[in-house]
Write an enzyme that holds these catalytic residues in place. Sequence first.
Site, PDB file in Angstrom:
ATOM      1  N   SER A   1       0.796  -1.228   0.000  1.00 23.46           N
ATOM      2  CA  SER A   1       0.000   0.000   0.000  1.00 23.46           C
ATOM      3  C   SER A   1       0.826   1.274   0.000  1.00 23.46           C
ATOM      4  O   SER A   1       0.338   2.319  -0.407  1.00 23.46           O
ATOM      5  CB  SER A   1      -0.932  -0.003   1.206  1.00 23.46           C
ATOM      6  OG  SER A   1      -0.172  -0.006   2.390  1.00 23.46           O
TER       7      SER A   1
ATOM      8  N   HIS B   1      -5.625  -4.557  -1.495  1.00 24.77           N
ATOM      9  CA  HIS B   1      -5.499  -3.432  -2.432  1.00 24.77           C
ATOM     10  C   HIS B   1      -5.584  -3.891  -3.885  1.00 24.77           C
ATOM     11  O   HIS B   1      -5.047  -3.231  -4.776  1.00 24.77           O
ATOM     12  CB  HIS B   1      -4.191  -2.678  -2.204  1.00 24.77           C
ATOM     13  CG  HIS B   1      -4.211  -1.767  -1.018  1.00 24.77           C
ATOM     14  ND1 HIS B   1      -4.863  -0.546  -1.022  1.00 24.77           N
ATOM     15  CD2 HIS B   1      -3.698  -1.922   0.222  1.00 24.77           C
ATOM     16  CE1 HIS B   1      -4.723   0.027   0.160  1.00 24.77           C
ATOM     17  NE2 HIS B   1      -4.024  -0.788   0.934  1.00 24.77           N
TER      18      HIS B   1
ATOM     19  N   LYS C   1     -12.399  -1.803   0.979  1.00 25.66           N
ATOM     20  CA  LYS C   1     -11.689  -0.940   0.035  1.00 25.66           C
ATOM     21  C   LYS C   1     -12.488  -0.880  -1.271  1.00 25.66           C
ATOM     22  O   LYS C   1     -13.546  -0.260  -1.294  1.00 25.66           O
ATOM     23  CB  LYS C   1     -10.251  -1.429  -0.129  1.00 25.66           C
ATOM     24  CG  LYS C   1      -9.456  -1.194   1.164  1.00 25.66           C
ATOM     25  CD  LYS C   1      -7.981  -1.448   1.074  1.00 25.66           C
ATOM     26  CE  LYS C   1      -7.274  -0.941   2.329  1.00 25.66           C
ATOM     27  NZ  LYS C   1      -6.748  -2.019   3.181  1.00 25.66           N
TER      28      LYS C   1
HETATM   29  C1  LIG Z   1      -6.577  -2.426   4.559  1.00 29.15           C
HETATM   30  C2  LIG Z   1      -5.834  -3.689   4.692  1.00 29.15           C
HETATM   31  C3  LIG Z   1      -6.187  -4.642   5.647  1.00 29.15           C
HETATM   32  C4  LIG Z   1      -7.273  -4.409   6.661  1.00 29.15           C
HETATM   33  O1  LIG Z   1      -8.527  -4.551   6.111  1.00 29.15           O
HETATM   34  P1  LIG Z   1      -9.805  -4.318   7.044  1.00 29.15           P
HETATM   35  O2  LIG Z   1     -10.868  -5.113   6.403  1.00 29.15           O
HETATM   36  O3  LIG Z   1     -10.055  -2.861   7.052  1.00 29.15           O
HETATM   37  O4  LIG Z   1      -9.431  -4.824   8.402  1.00 29.15           O
HETATM   38  C5  LIG Z   1      -5.495  -5.834   5.657  1.00 29.15           C
HETATM   39  N1  LIG Z   1      -4.488  -6.071   4.803  1.00 29.15           N
HETATM   40  C6  LIG Z   1      -4.099  -5.169   3.888  1.00 29.15           C
HETATM   41  C7  LIG Z   1      -2.984  -5.484   2.954  1.00 29.15           C
HETATM   42  C8  LIG Z   1      -4.746  -3.945   3.816  1.00 29.15           C
HETATM   43  O5  LIG Z   1      -4.352  -3.031   2.928  1.00 29.15           O
END
Ligand SMILES: *Cc1c(COP(=O)(O)O)cnc(C)c1O
Length: 413
Positions: A196, A224, A255
Amino acid sequence: MSRRIFEDLAKQIESKKKDGLYKDERIIESHQGAEITVGGRKVLNFCANNYLGLSSHPAVLQAAKDTVDSRGFGLSSVRFICGTQDIHKQLEKKVSEFLGTDDTILYAACFDANGGVFDPFLDQECAIIADQLNHASIIDGVRLCKAKRYIYSHIQMGTGEYEFDGRKQLGLEGVLQLEEVRNCKYRMIATDGVFSMNGDLAPLDRICELAEKYDALVMVDDSHASGFVGRTGRGTHEYFGVMDKVDLITTTFGKALGGASGGCTSGRAVLIDWLRQVSRPYLFSNTLAPSVVGATIKVLELLSSSTELRDRLESNQKYFRQRMTAEGFEILPGDHAIVPIMFTKFSPDDAPVAQAFANDMLAEGIYVIGFFYPVVAKGQSRIRVQLSAAHTRDHIDKAIAAFVKVGRKHGVI
Ligand SMILES: *Cc1c(COP(=O)(O)O)cnc(C)c1O
């Protein structure tokens, strides 16, 4: 004595404020979207994970409302007692179809999916081999598990040593060749699909090859990527043509897939079956809210019927990268909606530039975020721009014009 912690924390908070590391939250007074209202002012949002613009999509909102009417607000139970509705099973089936896997298990968040994906499979006689820049939730999930832990240099696949952020580390094949790793009962490679902070992709084709050569399982967190990476948006495994080679995928619905909350682990049938029996964040945490389930089903239906949104995101992302490069900005090369604008020419004093730059951008009506040490390595300060399918060409052109204006002011270009 223990009460001294109140003063100690107050001091640490003060020092974070002094160092500019204290996290202040900006308050949004509108829906999430390309245009948002912050402090009574309309700005263009270039820092959300709303990759496909589905957070406020009318069909998604309607599905959430309809599901409140048909299935209620909450289930007041974990899944295995009385927290499973027909729609939870439908969502699991839809996710499996979308990702091309056998089966899927839902969690309250991807953070929980990662917290419950290692310990059920791996004990002290096993090895987890993890990319150095994995997400915090993978790191925590690995900590909750008794397996031996090995870190390889970020996306380096070779047998040599690689320097990163002043440290030397082996590449993936180098770790897999270690005697103690070869002697383990099971080996699992764990990686983000997309990282990210950089917007770079884990080379899953090479990772799966090495997994085969050295007899390891592959776990990918595609938070992502799910919904837009790959020709039809299935994720990093589609992008690299290894849809049948990845054993476990964890991902988020928070996301691209609507942005509310929830996550899952998807993969081989026997693995998912076992998680339902023993994965602790699944067994001991409340089931997903029906409205989130109904809306996420709608999201997957939309994305399965047309690639229009992920195609638009891809063309937005490519357009922004190409124009910003032509304007003279230093951007990390890549093929993803996360576009980091770098300030290495100011190193080691790049952090204040990135910070001032982000503030000036907001004054221009463009909401972007600066990242600096300790979130990224020293000398690697950046502004992370995130494109969305919800952005029009006009939005993107406005953002580029603001970048150029602020960039000239700070001598970045
Ligand atoms: C955003 C993210 C998470 C967390 O996701 P949530 O559903 O908000 O807990 C986990 N792993 C990665 C790689 C992320 O970018």
